[in-house]
Design an enzyme around this catalytic site. Structure first.
Site, PDB file in Angstrom:
ATOM      1  N   GLU A  57      42.863  43.980  63.435  1.00  0.00           N
ATOM      2  CA  GLU A  57      44.095  44.208  62.682  1.00  0.00           C
ATOM      3  C   GLU A  57      43.883  44.054  61.185  1.00  0.00           C
ATOM      4  OE1 GLU A  57      43.896  42.374  65.431  1.00  0.00           O
ATOM      5  OE2 GLU A  57      45.241  43.346  66.868  1.00  0.00           O
ATOM      6  N   HIS A 101      53.602  37.936  73.205  1.00  0.00           N
ATOM      7  CA  HIS A 101      53.968  39.353  73.244  1.00  0.00           C
ATOM      8  C   HIS A 101      55.475  39.523  73.040  1.00  0.00           C
ATOM      9  CE1 HIS A 101      50.075  39.353  75.276  1.00  0.00           C
ATOM     10  NE2 HIS A 101      49.989  40.647  75.019  1.00  0.00           N
TER      11      HIS A 101
END
Lengths: 321, 349
Positions: A58, A125
């Site tokens: 990322e 998540h």
């Protein structure tokens, strides 16, 4: 026809790729697989070489996007889950967000964050990261609550010359449907009155708009008329629309799915009390998720986050004051 | 990969006197400028810090001279790359202005010292988070590839400390996957601030990491200008020719503290006397004389010219205005209609 929130996000990216050669999409599994949620479905085939699979990196994804903007590109990045954007926080908050102020050269990247809780998502998540990014100068943070906003605000995010953190809510991906995509919509930076009312104002955004609407329905049966302000954009915040609503109702409840410490609710209440204290007939209230990591089990998760029942209960308290 | 870990020979294959001379003059300019800046810091004229490249000038200039700003090459210097910045095309006055807080500088006094660059001219303005600028340089190469620009190289500089970051790993892996024409120059100066290499990494030579990334690696004596010029010329040519990222590790010693606030008492005499403890400027000066490319008189002449140039630049920057908080826009966004900066609490309100 009927189109979902997720399909609107795919359609906005399709249109942006089609209209502007400088747009490209970069993220994990976004290529021929079409993304973990299929938000880039069919785009790699339609725009060869412009919808690119990234390694699980990322930081490097965002860093490279910042560099590409200097060559006139307008990258759209997909974080597979908002939670994983913490790995890229340095590049988002220190690299991208500081560039314009330091150098005068704009940094038009869009970072898509599939945000918020779903059943079984668990601690890693499910997160809502908007307040963290809103804290940093140099970023625009968007939180669309409707299919129309998901579409028009993503298109606008890509066109904006600043780094935009686009918090799209996973819970809305499949549940929310519209008849068609909008031709015109409110611009980024303007809040929307999602429901007009006169007894109390709920300021909220993203998936919580729909929980608040259900709570308002419940209270309507008890004779209360609740106004709901959908912020749409948490940075900038449309303080004028909020204050105008509080002026009409005299009561304020802020609802957010994010953790309670600081955050969007605290910011809204701070602004209303400092700029509109005289408008208030009751102390403003806020409702957040609990101050624990987000639980896995659906029974725990439903209690962890605000929902229509807890919003309705808070509103009753507020109205009784 | 067969080409990985290309160990450089001891003898330079080819070099020209004029190229070497030009490189040496950038090194000298950087050294004299940094010494002047350090003295201004000690006199309280420079705030924040001064970070010198003393001992790293040959390695720094080696990469920058292998790049060509005019053809679109990109350069990502770090804190010890004054020599490379000048060689890539930075005006000395911009360095002086940034250190001295002039509003005329490229960062307009919003950022200082080594945190400067010129995005439009291909020089990345580093942030302090080590390793994070590597992927930014990569992104520029990706952007240029989208734009159909060919034969471009990006060069990026870091020290041994930055190789320990996640950003370094992510960026090298990403550059390898994308087969980017990226030259990564790692100045292994044996210390990251005060932390010695043995507490920073456990491989014998950082160039060994090239194999793991599937890229080509080069190891060079960073105190020898000839070898640095030659190694970077080769690495850059290979990157330009499509052979993907090139990791170049220079072995040298930082001949100063981390910044001018640090006396570097932790660097042992043994290290200073070691193979890489020699001063690359002295080595290059001797080489210029020994090879007959220059005389000591000529070098003296350059030195006094450079001292004059540095004096003029620092005086000019000192005379210029500092920033005025009441003229500052206090706006971090390019999109003015979305800027929220001017709410209560901002200075000037």
């Amino acid at each position: 026809m009927s189109i979902t929130y997720l399909e609107a996000i795919q359609a906005a990216q399709d249109r942006a790729l089609g209209e502007d050669d400088s747009v490209y999409i970069y993220g994990q599994d976004v290529g021929s697989f079409g993304g973990a949620f299929k938000a880039t479905k069919n785009l790699a085939a339609k725009y060869p070489g412009r919808v690119i699979d990234a390694p699980i990196s990322e930081d490097a994804m965002v860093g490279s996007a910042v560099g590409a903007t200097a060559e006139g590109m307008r990258p759209v990045l997909e974080m597979q889950f908002a939670d994983f954007s913490t790995i890229a926080i340095n590049q988002i908050c220190n690299q991208a967000a500081t560039q314009f102020w330091r150098t005068g050269i704009p940094c038009p990247i869009t970072v898509r964050l599939p945000s918020g809780g779903t059943e079984g998502g668990g601690p890693f998540h499910s997160q809502s990261m908007e307040a963290i990014y809103a804290q940093y100068p140099g970023l625009i943070v968007l939180t669309p609550a409707t299919v129309e906003d998901a579409y028009s605000m993503l298109l606008e995010a890509i066109a904006i010359d600043d780094p935009v953190v686009f918090c799209e809510h996973k819970y809305l991906y499949y549940h929310l449907k519209a008849d068609q995509l909008p031709d015109q919509n409110l611009p980024v930076g303007k809040a929307r009155i999602a429901r007009a009312g006169k007894h109390a104002t709920v300021v909220t955004y993203s998936a919580m708009v729909h929980e608040a609407l259900r709570a308002a329905d419940e209270l309507a049966e008890e004779g209360w008329d609740i106004e709901i302000v959908d912020l749409r954009s948490v940075k900038p915040i449309d303080t004028d629309t909020i204050l105008a609503s509080v002026a009409r109702t005299g009561r304020l409840l802020c609802v957010s799915e994010a953790f309670p410490w600081g955050g969007v609710n605290a910011e809204v209440i701070s602004r209303v009390t400092s700029e509109g204290f005289h408008l208030l007939d009751a102390p403003p209230k806020r409702l957040n998720a609990k101050d624990t990591p987000i639980p896995f089990h659906p029974d725990l998760w439903k209690t962890h986050r605000p929902a229509s029942q807890s919003i309705a209960a808070s509103l009753r308290d507020l109205l009784r004051y | 990969m067969a080409e990985a870990n290309i160990k450089e020979g001891k003898e330079p294959l080819c070099e020209s006197g004029s190229h070497y001379q030009a490189a040496f003059r950038y090194m000298l300019l950087a050294r004299i400028f940094e010494e002047r800046t350090a003295s201004l810091y000690r006199a309280g004229k420079v705030v924040g810090g001064v970070f010198m490249g003393k001992g790293q000038e040959a390695f720094s200039v080696g990469l920058a001279l292998a790049l060509d700003q005019s053809r679109g090459d990109v350069y990502g210097p770090l804190i010890r790359d004054q020599a490379g910045r000048l060689a890539f095309g930075e005006a000395l006055i911009d360095a002086a202005r940034t250190y001295l807080g002039s509003v005329e500088g490229p960062m307009r006094a919003r950022d200082g010292n080594v945190h400067r660059g010129d995005i439009l001219k291909g020089m990345i303005p580093m942030i302090s988070h080590l390793g994070s600028h590597i992927s930014v340089v990569s992104g520029r190469l990706i952007g240029k590839r989208f734009r159909g620009q060919k034969d471009i190289v990006g060069g990026v500089c870091l020290g041994d400390g930055a190789t320990s970051t996640g950003a370094f790993h992510e960026a090298l892996n990403q550059a390898a996957i994308e087969k980017l024409p990226l030259v990564i120059a790692v100045a292994d100066n044996q210390f990251a601030y005060s932390t010695p290499s043995e507490r920073q990494f456990a491989c014998a030579d950082l160039v060994d990491r090239a194999i793991g990334y599937g890229i080509e690696g080069h190891s060079v004596d960073g105190t020898d200008l000839s070898l640095c010029l030659e190694t970077f010329a080769k690495a850059t040519a290979r990157a330009r020719a499509g052979h993907g990222p090139q990791l170049v590790v220079g072995h040298l010693l930082r001949l100063c503290g981390h910044g001018e606030h640090d006396d570097a008492a932790y660097i042992s005499e043994e290290k200073k006397q070691g193979a890489f403890g020699r001063d690359c400027i002295e080595v290059a000066r001797q080489h210029l004389i020994d090879s007959g490319w220059s005389t000591s008189d000529e070098i003296e002449q350059w030195t006094s010219e450079i001292q004059q140039q540095v004096e003029e630049a620092t005086l000019c920057a000192q005379r210029e205005s500092g920033p005025d908080p009441f003229q500052e826009t206090w706006q971090a966004l390019a999109t003015t209609r979305l800027a929220e900066g001017l709410i209560e609490g901002s200075p000037g309100q």
